[in-house]
Design a protein around this motif. Structure first.
Motif, PDB file in Angstrom:
ATOM      1  N   GLU A 162       0.689  -1.772  -0.151  1.00  0.00           N
ATOM      2  CA  GLU A 162      -0.033   0.523  -0.470  1.00  0.00           C
ATOM      3  C   GLU A 162       0.736   1.055  -0.148  1.00  0.00           C
ATOM      4  O   GLU A 162       1.862   1.017   0.611  1.00  0.00           O
ATOM      5  CB  GLU A 162      -1.031   0.251   0.921  1.00  0.00           C
ATOM      6  N   GLU A 163       0.361   2.879  -0.407  1.00  0.00           N
ATOM      7  CA  GLU A 163       0.980   3.402  -0.463  1.00  0.00           C
ATOM      8  C   GLU A 163       0.855   4.230   0.722  1.00  0.00           C
ATOM      9  O   GLU A 163       2.338   4.547   0.902  1.00  0.00           O
ATOM     10  CB  GLU A 163       0.435   4.695  -1.367  1.00  0.00           C
ATOM     11  N   ASN A 169       2.518   6.137  -4.706  1.00  0.00           N
ATOM     12  CA  ASN A 169       2.106   5.342  -5.000  1.00  0.00           C
ATOM     13  C   ASN A 169       2.522   5.226  -6.920  1.00  0.00           C
ATOM     14  O   ASN A 169       3.160   5.635  -6.807  1.00  0.00           O
ATOM     15  CB  ASN A 169       0.162   5.907  -5.929  1.00  0.00           C
TER      16      ASN A 169
END
Length: 280
Positions: A162-163, A169
């Motif tokens: 996940e970011e 991202n």
């Protein structure tokens, strides 16, 4: 087979194919230092398990060129194998090329598996040996025919981070990379190195022991990105997330076909010659 028997088998294949010197690098199609079991070719052929080295085989000599980190280990592991340690003086320089220039004659043939040699190494072999009228063939995998029960490519699961964990991202990273491609007027970028793909795609895997990477290639196009990977490694959720990031999934083995279909007169492809294999 013992290591001596493997060496004999390789020499017999060399005679059949009129190969005077055969090179086995320590690498995989991604020019990795740490390898999945399928590509531990030096360990299979000679018993040497260090992470760096090159085997060179002729009919009357078989040597392992490696650096000082492995001198003691290599002497122990090569005992009674038919291979001898050749101590590198300059770490990272392919000194075996100089040895081949002295050893071989005009018309002799040097061969290697282009999936295991970088573009830069293959280019150096060609540029330094061809003036001596030595033939170069980078399309030959001699090990495949004698390596019984050769390990398959790893099939462990991969996953996306996940970011909040990685800090940026994939869309942002791809946009920044495309801005650079515009500056140098390249419209495609082929990435083979697994750590770079792990960073760019925020993807992690278990294909190499103690390395959180997954076997894959990435091709940035003017619009979109293709990730060449065993899609069975990814969950449906991760596949959907990659799709929202304009990342198309393709089979790991489809890279060659995709590259062959690029527009011949419109494609400027950026790649790293030290981290892209000659076969690609």
């Amino acid at each position: 087979m013992t290591y001596s028997e493997k060496l004999t088998a390789l020499r017999n294949l060399m005679k059949e194919q009129r190969i005077d010197a055969y090179i086995i690098p320590s690498a995989d199609p991604h020019i990795s230092e740490y390898l999945p079991d399928r590509y531990k070719c030096i360990a299979y052929a000679s018993g040497f398990t260090g992470s760096a080295g090159t085997l060179v085989i002729t009919q009357d000599f078989a040597g392992l060129w490696t650096d000082s980190r492995y001198f003691v280990q290599a002497n122990e592991q090569l005992a009674d194998t038919g291979f001898r340690l050749v101590k590198l003086k300059n770490q990272g320089y392919p000194e075996y090329i100089d040895w081949l220039k002295e050893k071989l004659e005009h018309g002799n043939k040097v061969a290697f598996d282009g999936k295991l040699a970088s573009v830069s190494i293959a280019k150096q072999l060609i540029e330094e040996l061809q003036p001596y009228k030595i033939l170069i063939d980078g399309t030959i995998d001699l090990l495949e025919s004698i390596w019984q029960d050769r390990p398959a490519l790893p099939a462990g699961k991969a996953y996306l981070l996940e970011e909040s964990i990685v800090g940026e991202n994939t869309i942002s990273k791809l946009d920044r990379l495309r801005e650079y491609l515009k500056k140098i007027r390249a419209n495609y970028h082929l990435i083979s190195s697994l750590d770079d793909i792990a960073w760019l795609s925020n993807i992690r895997g278990s294909d190499v022991k103690c390395n959180p990477v997954v076997l894959s290639f990435a091709l940035l196009k003017p619009e979109g990105t293709i990730l060449f990977i065993d899609q069975n490694k990814l969950s449906d959720q991760d596949k959907a997330l990659l799709s929202t990031q304009n990342v198309e999934l393709a089979d790991y083995h489809n890279l060659q076909q995709t590259l062959e279909n690029l527009p011949a007169n419109e494609s400027v492809v950026l790649l790293d010659p030290k981290r892209t294999c000659y076969a690609v």
